[in-house]
Design a protein around this motif. Structure first.
Motif, PDB file in Angstrom:
ATOM      1  N   LEU A   1     -66.454 -55.209 -14.155  1.00  0.00           N
ATOM      2  CA  LEU A   1     -65.987 -54.202 -15.436  1.00  0.00           C
ATOM      3  C   LEU A   1     -64.578 -54.169 -15.138  1.00  0.00           C
ATOM      4  N   TYR A   2     -63.949 -54.232 -13.953  1.00  0.00           N
ATOM      5  CA  TYR A   2     -62.637 -54.455 -13.718  1.00  0.00           C
ATOM      6  C   TYR A   2     -62.043 -54.928 -14.809  1.00  0.00           C
ATOM      7  N   GLU A   3     -62.392 -56.563 -14.821  1.00  0.00           N
ATOM      8  CA  GLU A   3     -61.746 -57.642 -15.394  1.00  0.00           C
ATOM      9  C   GLU A   3     -61.826 -57.143 -16.979  1.00  0.00           C
ATOM     10  N   ASP A   4     -63.143 -56.692 -17.404  1.00  0.00           N
ATOM     11  CA  ASP A   4     -63.427 -56.384 -18.731  1.00  0.00           C
ATOM     12  C   ASP A   4     -62.110 -55.451 -19.282  1.00  0.00           C
ATOM     13  N   LEU A   5     -62.233 -54.320 -18.582  1.00  0.00           N
ATOM     14  CA  LEU A   5     -61.068 -53.289 -18.803  1.00  0.00           C
ATOM     15  C   LEU A   5     -59.627 -53.509 -18.903  1.00  0.00           C
ATOM     16  N   ALA A   6     -59.422 -54.333 -17.971  1.00  0.00           N
ATOM     17  CA  ALA A   6     -57.842 -55.116 -18.042  1.00  0.00           C
ATOM     18  C   ALA A   6     -57.775 -55.963 -19.270  1.00  0.00           C
ATOM     19  N   ARG A   7     -58.746 -56.756 -19.922  1.00  0.00           N
ATOM     20  CA  ARG A   7     -58.787 -57.636 -20.879  1.00  0.00           C
ATOM     21  C   ARG A   7     -58.674 -56.692 -22.170  1.00  0.00           C
ATOM     22  N   GLY A   8     -59.412 -55.496 -22.243  1.00  0.00           N
ATOM     23  CA  GLY A   8     -59.677 -54.765 -23.066  1.00  0.00           C
ATOM     24  C   GLY A   8     -58.283 -53.620 -23.524  1.00  0.00           C
ATOM     25  N   THR A   9     -57.553 -53.420 -22.451  1.00  0.00           N
ATOM     26  CA  THR A   9     -56.583 -52.619 -22.541  1.00  0.00           C
ATOM     27  C   THR A   9     -55.271 -53.233 -22.452  1.00  0.00           C
ATOM     28  N   GLY A  10     -55.119 -54.242 -21.644  1.00  0.00           N
ATOM     29  CA  GLY A  10     -53.879 -54.796 -21.125  1.00  0.00           C
ATOM     30  C   GLY A  10     -53.146 -53.913 -20.070  1.00  0.00           C
ATOM     31  N   ARG A  11     -54.138 -53.100 -19.323  1.00  0.00           N
ATOM     32  CA  ARG A  11     -53.559 -52.398 -18.227  1.00  0.00           C
ATOM     33  C   ARG A  11     -54.111 -52.986 -17.091  1.00  0.00           C
ATOM     34  N   GLU A  12     -53.194 -53.038 -15.956  1.00  0.00           N
ATOM     35  CA  GLU A  12     -53.530 -53.240 -14.520  1.00  0.00           C
ATOM     36  C   GLU A  12     -54.398 -52.242 -13.803  1.00  0.00           C
ATOM     37  N   VAL A  13     -55.588 -52.392 -13.864  1.00  0.00           N
ATOM     38  CA  VAL A  13     -56.581 -51.505 -13.301  1.00  0.00           C
ATOM     39  C   VAL A  13     -56.934 -51.622 -11.994  1.00  0.00           C
ATOM     40  N   ALA A  14     -56.596 -52.828 -11.375  1.00  0.00           N
ATOM     41  CA  ALA A  14     -57.160 -53.344  -9.912  1.00  0.00           C
ATOM     42  C   ALA A  14     -56.273 -54.326  -9.553  1.00  0.00           C
ATOM     43  N   MET A  15     -55.939 -54.572  -8.246  1.00  0.00           N
ATOM     44  CA  MET A  15     -55.131 -55.653  -7.549  1.00  0.00           C
ATOM     45  C   MET A  15     -56.041 -55.815  -6.402  1.00  0.00           C
ATOM     46  N   LEU A  16     -56.143 -57.215  -6.007  1.00  0.00           N
ATOM     47  CA  LEU A  16     -56.906 -57.676  -4.926  1.00  0.00           C
ATOM     48  C   LEU A  16     -56.269 -58.110  -3.896  1.00  0.00           C
ATOM     49  N   PRO A  17     -55.293 -57.833  -3.196  1.00  0.00           N
ATOM     50  CA  PRO A  17     -54.333 -58.552  -2.039  1.00  0.00           C
ATOM     51  C   PRO A  17     -55.128 -58.875  -0.819  1.00  0.00           C
ATOM     52  N   GLY A  18     -56.562 -58.373  -0.739  1.00  0.00           N
ATOM     53  CA  GLY A  18     -57.162 -58.512   0.635  1.00  0.00           C
ATOM     54  C   GLY A  18     -57.325 -57.491   1.608  1.00  0.00           C
ATOM     55  N   GLY A  19     -58.105 -57.287   2.273  1.00  0.00           N
ATOM     56  CA  GLY A  19     -58.192 -56.151   3.239  1.00  0.00           C
ATOM     57  C   GLY A  19     -58.871 -56.442   4.210  1.00  0.00           C
ATOM     58  N   VAL A  20     -58.527 -55.366   5.632  1.00  0.00           N
ATOM     59  CA  VAL A  20     -59.122 -55.593   6.912  1.00  0.00           C
ATOM     60  C   VAL A  20     -59.883 -54.097   7.150  1.00  0.00           C
ATOM     61  N   MET A  21     -60.988 -54.070   7.626  1.00  0.00           N
ATOM     62  CA  MET A  21     -61.653 -52.954   8.253  1.00  0.00           C
ATOM     63  C   MET A  21     -61.641 -53.384   9.771  1.00  0.00           C
ATOM     64  N   VAL A  22     -60.808 -52.309  10.354  1.00  0.00           N
ATOM     65  CA  VAL A  22     -60.342 -52.527  11.904  1.00  0.00           C
ATOM     66  C   VAL A  22     -61.025 -51.353  12.712  1.00  0.00           C
ATOM     67  N   GLY A  23     -61.605 -51.708  13.944  1.00  0.00           N
ATOM     68  CA  GLY A  23     -61.829 -50.965  14.911  1.00  0.00           C
ATOM     69  C   GLY A  23     -62.570 -51.621  16.089  1.00  0.00           C
ATOM     70  N   ARG A  24     -63.235 -50.908  16.886  1.00  0.00           N
ATOM     71  CA  ARG A  24     -64.050 -51.452  17.878  1.00  0.00           C
ATOM     72  C   ARG A  24     -65.297 -52.345  17.228  1.00  0.00           C
ATOM     73  N   PRO A  25     -65.772 -53.363  17.655  1.00  0.00           N
ATOM     74  CA  PRO A  25     -66.922 -53.923  17.174  1.00  0.00           C
ATOM     75  C   PRO A  25     -67.869 -52.896  16.720  1.00  0.00           C
ATOM     76  N   GLU A  26     -68.474 -52.035  17.641  1.00  0.00           N
ATOM     77  CA  GLU A  26     -69.468 -51.221  17.580  1.00  0.00           C
ATOM     78  C   GLU A  26     -68.897 -50.005  16.486  1.00  0.00           C
ATOM     79  N   SER A  27     -68.012 -49.887  16.199  1.00  0.00           N
ATOM     80  CA  SER A  27     -67.518 -48.820  15.176  1.00  0.00           C
ATOM     81  C   SER A  27     -68.171 -48.928  13.867  1.00  0.00           C
ATOM     82  N   ARG A  28     -68.379 -47.785  13.194  1.00  0.00           N
ATOM     83  CA  ARG A  28     -69.061 -47.865  11.635  1.00  0.00           C
ATOM     84  C   ARG A  28     -68.236 -48.729  10.685  1.00  0.00           C
TER      85      ARG A  28
END
Length: 384
Positions: A72-99
């Motif tokens: 739906l992010y893609e549909d919304l961007a196509r329908g309005t021409g607005r940049e509603v999402a950006m996906l540069p990648g991400g990291v979830m960091v902590g000790r292995p046992e962390s939530r």
């Protein structure tokens, strides 16, 4: 004289704006009522960015909804021409046992999501802006990134208006009541009737949904923007990921690349760790000791970021007792009222799919989306 609609939507922030769009797209005559102006900064749908991710540490049950939200992010961007999402990648960091790490890995494995596990050395090599401890690891997700709250709300409002929805700003609901086969909604100057009511109250849930039987709490949160030492070059989306970082004490902080140019630097915040408040009593002043605490925390994990403090802003989390959402037909009014609330600081990424779900519930009474986790019956007896 009252005016009649198919559906009235109360609250036109993230969830309400999406509901107004999806309902009007299906041909419903929609009225949207909002206490403030469009894409305002008085609730929770502001601040320029919110993290989005699919390897969801909160619960694997959210993943199917995220997969649909990304479509739906893609549909919304196509329908309005607005940049509603950006996906540069991400990291979830902590000790292995962390939530943060273990929960993200559980969701990724259960749903077959593309991911990589990085040790501390590899985190430092790939993302030199980050400085993990030797015993910390990260789950890297290429499809993680951010959504733009103001842009997304505005896009949904634009589509809703284009599709015939009547959107009335600075007109809060005073109260509503069952009426014939639907509802009657009162504001200071008008009375409206409709077959269905959708309530998306955000931080006003404790006030507007007292009869739901859920002990919501409202939490003050602060967002910070810092100018990194040496400028934003190393913190652009090509070099610096979004991150959620859980330390050895269980404190989670999160941050973004510099997405708005040198003037705004990079945004960071603590996840939770806020004060209980109300929308009417929230302290919107950000104090020097809060800025110091954020800068001190960053110095240990993103050492070049707390160069110069630029600005801060407050927002509110609307927390359910178990921090899962509430999305359902109202148990006391199952034939005419649908509610969406208690998004507990992790809901904005779901905005488009929640709008779709709310349209389903209001128009048909059910949805094919998996929302069993969000039934308010689980919380009806929860203590305050």
């Amino acid at each position: 004289m009252s005016r009649h609609y198919d559906v009235i939507v109360i609250g036109l922030g993230g969830m309400g704006s999406a509901a107004a769009h999806h309902l009007s797209a299906r041909g419903s005559r929609v009225l949207g009522l909002e206490k403030f102006g469009p894409a305002h900064n008085r609730g929770s749908s502001h601040g320029g960015s919110r993290i989005t991710r699919q390897s969801y540490f909160e619960d694997p049950a959210y993943v199917p909804l995220l997969l649909r939200a990304y479509e739906l992010y893609e549909d919304l961007a196509r329908g309005t021409g607005r940049e509603v999402a950006m996906l540069p990648g991400g990291v979830m960091v902590g000790r292995p046992e962390s939530r943060t790490v273990s929960g993200s890995l559980r969701s990724a494995r259960q749903w077959g999501l593309a991911h990589e596990m990085l040790d501390a050395k590899e985190i430092r090599r790939r993302f030199p802006t980050l400085a993990p401890q030797d015993d910390e690891v990260a789950l890297y997700e290429e499809k993680a990134g951010l959504v733009r709250p103001e842009e997304m709300v505005t896009a949904h409002l634009e589509l809703a208006a284009r599709q015939g929805a009547e959107l009335r700003f600075h007109e809060p609901m005073s109260h509503w009541e069952p009426y014939r086969d639907g509802v009657r909604v009162h504001t200071a100057d008008h009375t409206y009737t409709a077959g269905q009511l959708v309530i998306c109250p955000g931080a006003w849930a404790p006030e507007l949904l007292t009869d739901l039987g859920v002990a919501f709490t409202i939490e003050r949160q602060v967002m910070y923007w810092f100018q990194p030492r040496g400028g934003v070059g190393s913190f652009t989306p090509e070099n610096h990921p979004i991150y959620i970082w859980e330390d050895a004490d269980g404190v989670q902080a999160y941050g973004f690349p510099a997405i708005d140019g040198p003037a705004l630097g990079a945004k960071v915040a603590f996840f939770r760790k806020g004060e209980i408040t109300t929308p009417d009593t929230i302290d919107r002043t950000v104090h020097a000791h809060e800025v110091r605490a954020m800068a001190d925390h960053l110095a240990r994990c993103v050492p070049d970021l707390p160069g110069t403090f630029l600005k801060a802003a407050t927002c509110m989390y609307s927390n359910s007792p178990d921090e899962h959402f509430v999305i359902a037909r109202h148990p006391a009014h199952p034939g005419s009222v649908t509610v969406a609330c208690g998004f507990s600081g992790h809901g904005f990424k779901f905005v488009p799919v929640v709008g779709e779900i709310l349209a389903d519930l209001a128009l048909t009474g059910s949805t094919a989306h998996p929302i069993g986790l969000f039934d308010p019956a689980r919380l009806a007896a929860a203590p305050a």
